[in-house]
Design a protein around this motif. Structure first.
Motif, PDB file in Angstrom:
ATOM      1  N   ALA A 136      36.456 -75.960  47.910  1.00  0.00           N
ATOM      2  CA  ALA A 136      36.495 -77.429  47.923  1.00  0.00           C
ATOM      3  C   ALA A 136      37.141 -77.934  49.213  1.00  0.00           C
ATOM      4  O   ALA A 136      36.709 -78.947  49.776  1.00  0.00           O
ATOM      5  N   ALA A 154      43.759 -81.461  40.674  1.00  0.00           N
ATOM      6  CA  ALA A 154      44.345 -81.989  39.435  1.00  0.00           C
ATOM      7  C   ALA A 154      44.244 -80.970  38.301  1.00  0.00           C
ATOM      8  O   ALA A 154      45.134 -80.885  37.453  1.00  0.00           O
ATOM      9  N   GLY A 155      43.181 -80.185  38.291  1.00  0.00           N
ATOM     10  CA  GLY A 155      42.988 -79.211  37.230  1.00  0.00           C
ATOM     11  C   GLY A 155      43.627 -77.861  37.492  1.00  0.00           C
ATOM     12  O   GLY A 155      43.629 -76.991  36.623  1.00  0.00           O
ATOM     13  N   HIS A 156      44.191 -77.700  38.687  1.00  0.00           N
ATOM     14  CA  HIS A 156      44.795 -76.401  39.022  1.00  0.00           C
ATOM     15  C   HIS A 156      46.150 -76.275  38.327  1.00  0.00           C
ATOM     16  O   HIS A 156      47.014 -77.126  38.476  1.00  0.00           O
ATOM     17  N   ALA A 162      36.425 -86.238  46.340  1.00  0.00           N
ATOM     18  CA  ALA A 162      36.470 -86.340  44.880  1.00  0.00           C
ATOM     19  C   ALA A 162      36.515 -84.951  44.242  1.00  0.00           C
ATOM     20  O   ALA A 162      37.286 -84.716  43.300  1.00  0.00           O
ATOM     21  N   ARG A 163      35.723 -84.029  44.774  1.00  0.00           N
ATOM     22  CA  ARG A 163      35.720 -82.662  44.218  1.00  0.00           C
ATOM     23  C   ARG A 163      37.084 -82.002  44.381  1.00  0.00           C
ATOM     24  O   ARG A 163      37.623 -81.423  43.432  1.00  0.00           O
ATOM     25  N   GLU A 200      47.774 -84.433  47.630  1.00  0.00           N
ATOM     26  CA  GLU A 200      47.275 -85.567  46.844  1.00  0.00           C
ATOM     27  C   GLU A 200      47.348 -86.862  47.638  1.00  0.00           C
ATOM     28  O   GLU A 200      46.406 -87.665  47.616  1.00  0.00           O
ATOM     29  N   ARG A 249      39.973 -83.421  44.825  1.00  0.00           N
ATOM     30  CA  ARG A 249      40.964 -84.103  43.975  1.00  0.00           C
ATOM     31  C   ARG A 249      40.875 -83.606  42.531  1.00  0.00           C
ATOM     32  O   ARG A 249      41.894 -83.365  41.892  1.00  0.00           O
ATOM     33  N   ARG A 250      39.650 -83.467  42.018  1.00  0.00           N
ATOM     34  CA  ARG A 250      39.461 -82.969  40.650  1.00  0.00           C
ATOM     35  C   ARG A 250      39.979 -81.539  40.499  1.00  0.00           C
ATOM     36  O   ARG A 250      40.691 -81.218  39.545  1.00  0.00           O
ATOM     37  N   GLU A 251      39.615 -80.697  41.457  1.00  0.00           N
ATOM     38  CA  GLU A 251      40.045 -79.299  41.373  1.00  0.00           C
ATOM     39  C   GLU A 251      41.563 -79.164  41.523  1.00  0.00           C
ATOM     40  O   GLU A 251      42.175 -78.339  40.853  1.00  0.00           O
TER      41      GLU A 251
END
Length: 109
Positions: free
Chosen positions: A89, A36-38, A29-30, A49, A32-34
């Motif tokens: 991550a 997505a925000g990159h 999850a971490r 992904e 994936r979040r990082e």
């Protein structure tokens, strides 16, 4: 249900979730979040992904296969390995996969 070599049930029997599964779920999850925000777009982002989705699905199903988890990890590392901002991550995902142990040796016939 028969399991092939390298499969381990990761949900607890009435006592909750296997801590290894919880760790892997949090690490995926971490990352994936990082990811997505990159802001940078790189050619293998889709591979990373997709493989993170594979890991998440295996953990959600409760039957991750160690060889498949390691293959996903290798593909993710290859896809985002040069993006240093994602390294912490990615290392957390690697550590979580390592909690499941090594791939059992193949029998020689």
């Amino acid at each position: 249900m028969l399991r092939s070599v390298g499969q381990t049930r990761v949900t607890g029997r009435g006592s909750g979730e296997d801590p290894r599964a919880a760790e892997l779920r949090a690490a995926v999850a971490r990352l994936r979040r990082e990811l997505a925000g990159h802001p940078a777009d790189f050619s293998d982002r889709g591979i990373a992904e997709d493989e993170l989705a594979v890991l998440a699905a295996m953990v959600a199903a409760g039957d991750p296969e160690i060889p498949r988890m390691r293959r996903s990890l290798l593909l993710i590392a290859g896809a985002i390995g040069s993006v240093s901002a994602l390294s912490p991550a990615l290392m957390q995902v690697r550590a979580a996969v390592d909690l499941f142990g090594e791939i059992p040796p193949q029998r020689r016939v």
